[in-house]
Design an enzyme around this catalytic site. Structure first.
Site, PDB file in Angstrom:
ATOM      1  N   LYS A  68     -31.541   6.437  -9.301  1.00 39.76           N
ATOM      2  CA  LYS A  68     -31.921   6.237  -7.905  1.00 39.76           C
ATOM      3  C   LYS A  68     -31.311   4.944  -7.407  1.00 39.76           C
ATOM      4  O   LYS A  68     -31.317   3.935  -8.121  1.00 39.76           O
ATOM      5  CB  LYS A  68     -33.467   6.148  -7.840  1.00 39.76           C
ATOM      6  CG  LYS A  68     -34.035   6.092  -6.461  1.00 39.76           C
ATOM      7  CD  LYS A  68     -34.301   7.462  -5.888  1.00 39.76           C
ATOM      8  CE  LYS A  68     -34.654   7.453  -4.426  1.00 39.76           C
ATOM      9  NZ  LYS A  68     -33.472   7.315  -3.542  1.00 39.76           N
ATOM     10  N   LYS A  92     -35.468  -2.474 -11.632  1.00 39.09           N
ATOM     11  CA  LYS A  92     -36.392  -2.438 -10.482  1.00 39.09           C
ATOM     12  C   LYS A  92     -37.302  -1.205 -10.554  1.00 39.09           C
ATOM     13  O   LYS A  92     -38.509  -1.300 -10.375  1.00 39.09           O
ATOM     14  CB  LYS A  92     -35.560  -2.408  -9.195  1.00 39.09           C
ATOM     15  CG  LYS A  92     -36.341  -2.628  -7.935  1.00 39.09           C
ATOM     16  CD  LYS A  92     -35.454  -2.459  -6.703  1.00 39.09           C
ATOM     17  CE  LYS A  92     -34.278  -3.409  -6.660  1.00 39.09           C
ATOM     18  NZ  LYS A  92     -33.472  -3.268  -5.423  1.00 39.09           N
ATOM     19  N   LYS A 104     -26.290   3.165  -7.998  1.00 38.90           N
ATOM     20  CA  LYS A 104     -25.915   2.583  -6.698  1.00 38.90           C
ATOM     21  C   LYS A 104     -24.571   3.172  -6.297  1.00 38.90           C
ATOM     22  O   LYS A 104     -23.782   3.607  -7.147  1.00 38.90           O
ATOM     23  CB  LYS A 104     -25.802   1.063  -6.810  1.00 38.90           C
ATOM     24  CG  LYS A 104     -25.944   0.350  -5.492  1.00 38.90           C
ATOM     25  CD  LYS A 104     -27.412   0.151  -5.135  1.00 38.90           C
ATOM     26  CE  LYS A 104     -27.589  -0.654  -3.870  1.00 38.90           C
ATOM     27  NZ  LYS A 104     -28.962  -1.139  -3.718  1.00 38.90           N
ATOM     28  N   THR A 188     -39.087  -1.867   2.506  1.00 39.87           N
ATOM     29  CA  THR A 188     -38.580  -2.975   1.688  1.00 39.87           C
ATOM     30  C   THR A 188     -39.161  -4.302   2.180  1.00 39.87           C
ATOM     31  O   THR A 188     -39.652  -5.117   1.384  1.00 39.87           O
ATOM     32  CB  THR A 188     -37.042  -3.006   1.705  1.00 39.87           C
ATOM     33  OG1 THR A 188     -36.562  -1.686   1.414  1.00 39.87           O
ATOM     34  CG2 THR A 188     -36.502  -3.970   0.666  1.00 39.87           C
ATOM     35  N   ASN A 219     -32.390  -4.430   8.202  1.00 41.37           N
ATOM     36  CA  ASN A 219     -33.508  -3.562   7.835  1.00 41.37           C
ATOM     37  C   ASN A 219     -34.594  -4.328   7.071  1.00 41.37           C
ATOM     38  O   ASN A 219     -35.778  -4.148   7.318  1.00 41.37           O
ATOM     39  CB  ASN A 219     -32.935  -2.423   6.981  1.00 41.37           C
ATOM     40  CG  ASN A 219     -34.007  -1.466   6.522  1.00 41.37           C
ATOM     41  OD1 ASN A 219     -34.768  -1.768   5.609  1.00 41.37           O
ATOM     42  ND2 ASN A 219     -34.101  -0.328   7.182  1.00 41.37           N
ATOM     43  N   SER A 356     -39.091   5.374  -1.266  1.00 40.37           N
ATOM     44  CA  SER A 356     -38.119   6.447  -1.517  1.00 40.37           C
ATOM     45  C   SER A 356     -38.672   7.421  -2.552  1.00 40.37           C
ATOM     46  O   SER A 356     -38.517   8.645  -2.442  1.00 40.37           O
ATOM     47  CB  SER A 356     -36.801   5.864  -2.042  1.00 40.37           C
ATOM     48  OG  SER A 356     -35.976   5.487  -0.974  1.00 40.37           O
TER      49      SER A 356
HETATM   50  N1  LIG Z   1     -32.348  -1.302   2.883  1.00 40.61           N
HETATM   51  C1  LIG Z   1     -33.158  -1.264   1.839  1.00 40.61           C
HETATM   52  O1  LIG Z   1     -34.086  -0.444   1.778  1.00 40.61           O
HETATM   53  C2  LIG Z   1     -32.995  -2.233   0.719  1.00 40.61           C
HETATM   54  C3  LIG Z   1     -32.135  -3.310   0.805  1.00 40.61           C
HETATM   55  N2  LIG Z   1     -32.121  -4.227  -0.201  1.00 40.61           N
HETATM   56  C4  LIG Z   1     -31.233  -5.364  -0.141  1.00 40.61           C
HETATM   57  O2  LIG Z   1     -31.585  -6.194   0.965  1.00 40.61           O
HETATM   58  C5  LIG Z   1     -30.402  -6.859   1.462  1.00 40.61           C
HETATM   59  C6  LIG Z   1     -30.243  -6.570   2.944  1.00 40.61           C
HETATM   60  O3  LIG Z   1     -30.158  -5.165   3.111  1.00 40.61           O
HETATM   61  P1  LIG Z   1     -30.436  -4.457   4.526  1.00 40.61           P
HETATM   62  O4  LIG Z   1     -31.388  -5.281   5.311  1.00 40.61           O
HETATM   63  O5  LIG Z   1     -30.724  -3.046   4.247  1.00 40.61           O
HETATM   64  O6  LIG Z   1     -29.010  -4.548   5.184  1.00 40.61           O
HETATM   65  P2  LIG Z   1     -28.628  -4.534   6.741  1.00 40.61           P
HETATM   66  O7  LIG Z   1     -27.224  -4.126   6.807  1.00 40.61           O
HETATM   67  O8  LIG Z   1     -29.648  -3.788   7.518  1.00 40.61           O
HETATM   68  O9  LIG Z   1     -28.780  -6.082   7.154  1.00 40.61           O
HETATM   69  C7  LIG Z   1     -28.078  -7.103   6.533  1.00 40.61           C
HETATM   70  C8  LIG Z   1     -28.273  -8.359   7.348  1.00 40.61           C
HETATM   71  O10 LIG Z   1     -27.651  -9.454   6.673  1.00 40.61           O
HETATM   72  C9  LIG Z   1     -26.769 -10.126   7.575  1.00 40.61           C
HETATM   73  N3  LIG Z   1     -25.685 -10.724   6.808  1.00 40.61           N
HETATM   74  C10 LIG Z   1     -24.618 -10.121   6.242  1.00 40.61           C
HETATM   75  N4  LIG Z   1     -23.851 -11.031   5.630  1.00 40.61           N
HETATM   76  C11 LIG Z   1     -24.466 -12.228   5.780  1.00 40.61           C
HETATM   77  C12 LIG Z   1     -24.188 -13.550   5.380  1.00 40.61           C
HETATM   78  N5  LIG Z   1     -23.101 -13.837   4.661  1.00 40.61           N
HETATM   79  N6  LIG Z   1     -25.056 -14.518   5.723  1.00 40.61           N
HETATM   80  C13 LIG Z   1     -26.158 -14.234   6.442  1.00 40.61           C
HETATM   81  N7  LIG Z   1     -26.481 -13.024   6.858  1.00 40.61           N
HETATM   82  C14 LIG Z   1     -25.642 -12.026   6.539  1.00 40.61           C
HETATM   83  C15 LIG Z   1     -26.303  -9.064   8.540  1.00 40.61           C
HETATM   84  O11 LIG Z   1     -25.824  -9.630   9.736  1.00 40.61           O
HETATM   85  C16 LIG Z   1     -27.628  -8.295   8.729  1.00 40.61           C
HETATM   86  O12 LIG Z   1     -28.447  -8.991   9.645  1.00 40.61           O
HETATM   87  C17 LIG Z   1     -29.255  -6.367   0.576  1.00 40.61           C
HETATM   88  O13 LIG Z   1     -29.107  -7.239  -0.505  1.00 40.61           O
HETATM   89  C18 LIG Z   1     -29.772  -5.028   0.072  1.00 40.61           C
HETATM   90  O14 LIG Z   1     -29.154  -4.612  -1.119  1.00 40.61           O
HETATM   91  C19 LIG Z   1     -32.933  -4.128  -1.278  1.00 40.61           C
HETATM   92  C20 LIG Z   1     -33.796  -3.101  -1.401  1.00 40.61           C
HETATM   93  C21 LIG Z   1     -33.825  -2.010  -0.465  1.00 40.61           C
HETATM   94  O1  LIG Z   2     -34.514   3.516  -1.775  1.00 39.64           O
HETATM   95  C1  LIG Z   2     -33.785   3.633  -2.733  1.00 39.64           C
HETATM   96  O2  LIG Z   2     -33.724   4.633  -3.422  1.00 39.64           O
HETATM   97  C2  LIG Z   2     -32.882   2.502  -3.180  1.00 39.64           C
HETATM   98  C3  LIG Z   2     -33.018   1.222  -2.451  1.00 39.64           C
HETATM   99  C4  LIG Z   2     -31.992   0.263  -2.950  1.00 39.64           C
HETATM  100  O3  LIG Z   2     -30.817   0.535  -2.905  1.00 39.64           O
HETATM  101  C5  LIG Z   2     -32.404  -1.005  -3.524  1.00 39.64           C
HETATM  102  O4  LIG Z   2     -33.586  -1.183  -3.850  1.00 39.64           O
HETATM  103  O5  LIG Z   2     -31.538  -1.892  -3.716  1.00 39.64           O
END
Ligand SMILES: NC(=O)C1=CN([C@@H]2O[C@H](COP(=O)(O)OP(=O)(O)OC[C@H]3O[C@@H](n4cnc5c(N)ncnc54)[C@H](O)[C@@H]3O)[C@@H](O)[C@H]2O)C=CC1
Ligand SMILES: O=C(O)CCC(=O)C(=O)O
Length: 427
Positions: A68, A92, A104, A188, A219, A356
């Site tokens: 996953k 995780k 991933k 998250t 997100n 998820s």
């Molecule tokens: N979406 C999910 O359900 C999950 C996400 N994550 C992790 O959380 C982190 C963020 O993911 P999301 O919020 O989903 O992505 P997203 O694409 O929705 O948001 C990412 C944010 O980070 C900002 N960003 C990108 N590069 C940057 C930098 N160098 N400095 C500062 N800000 C920067 C972007 O402008 C945006 O605001 C990632 O590491 C991801 O792997 C972990 C678990 C689950």
């Molecule tokens: O929701 C999922 O299955 C995976 C989320 C994810 O990519 C993460 O936790 O980094």
């Protein structure tokens, strides 16, 4: 071949192995991914030209169940990054006791450069290329950086077309109308919030004087900032990839979310004060945000944000890793010496994969839950595992990161040993 991010990720496992007894078979097994796939995805662009994109999917370990993990769209996506993210997913899922292994995926691109139709063709092309590698009992993708419900919906539809059957459990984070779960979009950030609420009262019980800075406003970052603000915490700084804003008296996160949705980056805040209800604020860089004198720092963007170069500038007493891998092992050492308490990624951002899992369960049973059911089950799991990890950290006098790995290693190694290896059957 493994690159430096994976080498760094493996160091956390090596450290945990000093504190937990697992068999040599299990330790050897966890050093390598089960399977890695790199694909070329041809896409007909809107101008008629053909462009080939590189896509990846790594299934790290499936001993505890189907693998996953999310799919990332970013210019820096490469095999080393995807393998590291799949490795983290393995631990995780075990931290939260989900019946999953880790995987991933990703595509190397800047999605902002593509039109919506190009993005749809690319997303469908990716599923065409990896269809034999995934499945509801094999490997179940989900959203990650710069992917969302819309993209998951296209991907699920493409998988259905290939399989000639409706298979909602092949992907999570889908639109509700296609079998998505209530609460996955906020899960998250909400999971990180529950971790904070479980541990912070013993250190700093008054929320109104607890200051917070959040790096990344997507997100994950926007949701955790919003929940903390609503609960009374003082969120004084947030940022996106272009930079951030700081307001000593605290930010109005709800207006900022509306503002972000309409204009895309915080730079524009300067000429739009009235929109954001910000009385006094200043524009800061991401480097400045990380070094702010706040109680809680929440990196919620990308990996390797806190390294040995800037770790000594960090003033926050508590770091909540909402992003995957935001702190390097060298920086960990510096922060641990300073007494900074780190709530590790494999716990702090596990809320997303937990919901998820709930989505997958709902898809397989055909019975759909209310938002309250989803959120209360999420809370129960997050609080329970956070308390267990905290207890391990206290008992063994180790960091919470190492405790989280110890906790998950106990579960994974038990499954590896229970399964045995093919050699045993041959004897
Ligand atoms: N979406 C999910 O359900 C999950 C996400 N994550 C992790 O959380 C982190 C963020 O993911 P999301 O919020 O989903 O992505 P997203 O694409 O929705 O948001 C990412 C944010 O980070 C900002 N960003 C990108 N590069 C940057 C930098 N160098 N400095 C500062 N800000 C920067 C972007 O402008 C945006 O605001 C990632 O590491 C991801 O792997 C972990 C678990 C689950
Ligand atoms: O929701 C999922 O299955 C995976 C989320 C994810 O990519 C993460 O936790 O980094």
């Amino acid at each position: 071949m493994s690159g430096s991010l994976f080498a760094d990720a493996s160091k956390r496992l090596e450290e945990a192995l000093k504190h937990v007894k697992i068999t040599e078979d299990a330790a050897e097994h966890l050093k390598y991914p089960k399977a890695s796939l790199q694909v070329s995805i041809p896409v007909r662009m809107d101008n008629g030209a053909l462009k080939i994109f590189q896509g990846y999917r790594v299934r790290y370990d499936d001993t505890r169940g189907p693998t996953k993990g999310g799919i990332r769209y970013h210019p820096n996506v490469c095999m080393d990054e995807v393998q590291s993210l799949a490795f983290w997913m393995t631990f995780k899922c075990a931290v939260l006791d989900l019946p999953f292994g880790g995987a991933k995926g990703g595509i190397t691109l800047d999605p902002k450069q593509l039109s919506k139709f190009e993005l749809e063709r690319l997303s469908r092309g990716y599923i065409d290329a990896i269809a034999d590698f995934i499945g509801p009992n094999v490997d179940i993708p989900a959203p990650d950086v710069q992917t969302n419900q819309l993209i998951m919906g296209w991907m699920m539809d493409q998988y259905n077309i290939i399989q000639r059957q409706i298979t909602p459990a092949v992907i999570t984070g889908k639109p509700l109308s296609m079998g998505g779960s209530l609460g996955r979009d906020t899960a998250t950030g909400m999971g990180a919030y529950y971790v904070i609420e479980t541990l912070m009262p013993q250190f700093k019980p008054v929320r109104e004087i607890t200051t917070v800075a959040v790096q990344g406003f997507g997100n994950v970052g926007a949701v955790v900032a919003d929940l903390l603000c609503e609960a009374g915490y003082k969120v004084v700084a947030v940022s996106d990839s272009k930079g951030g804003i700081y307001a000593k008296q605290g930010l109005d996160i709800k207006s900022l979310i509306q503002f972000k949705q309409s204009t895309r980056d915080f730079k524009a805040v300067y000429c739009q004060d009235s929109v954001c209800n910000i009385v006094e604020h200043e524009l800061i860089t991401n480097e400045q945000l990380l070094a702010l004198d706040v109680d809680i720092l929440i990196p919620a963007a990308l990996e390797n944000q806190i390294t040995k170069k800037n770790a000594h500038t960090i003033q926050a007493k508590y770091i909540v890793e909402a992003a995957n891998g935001p702190i390097t092992p060298e920086a960990d050492l510096i922060l641990n010496q300073k007494g900074t308490l780190i709530f590790p990624d494999i716990l702090a951002n596990a809320g997303g994969v937990t919901v998820s899992y709930f989505e997958w369960v709902q898809n397989r049973s055909g019975l759909y839950w209310t938002l309250d059911e989803v959120n209360s089950r999420l809370k129960q799991k997050m609080v329970n595992e956070t308390n267990q990890i905290w207890a391990i950290a206290q008992k063994l006098s180790i960091s919470m990161r190492t405790a989280a790995y110890v906790h998950s290693l106990n579960r994974i190694s038990e499954a590896i040993d229970a399964k045995g290896t093919r050699d045993y059957y041959m004897q």
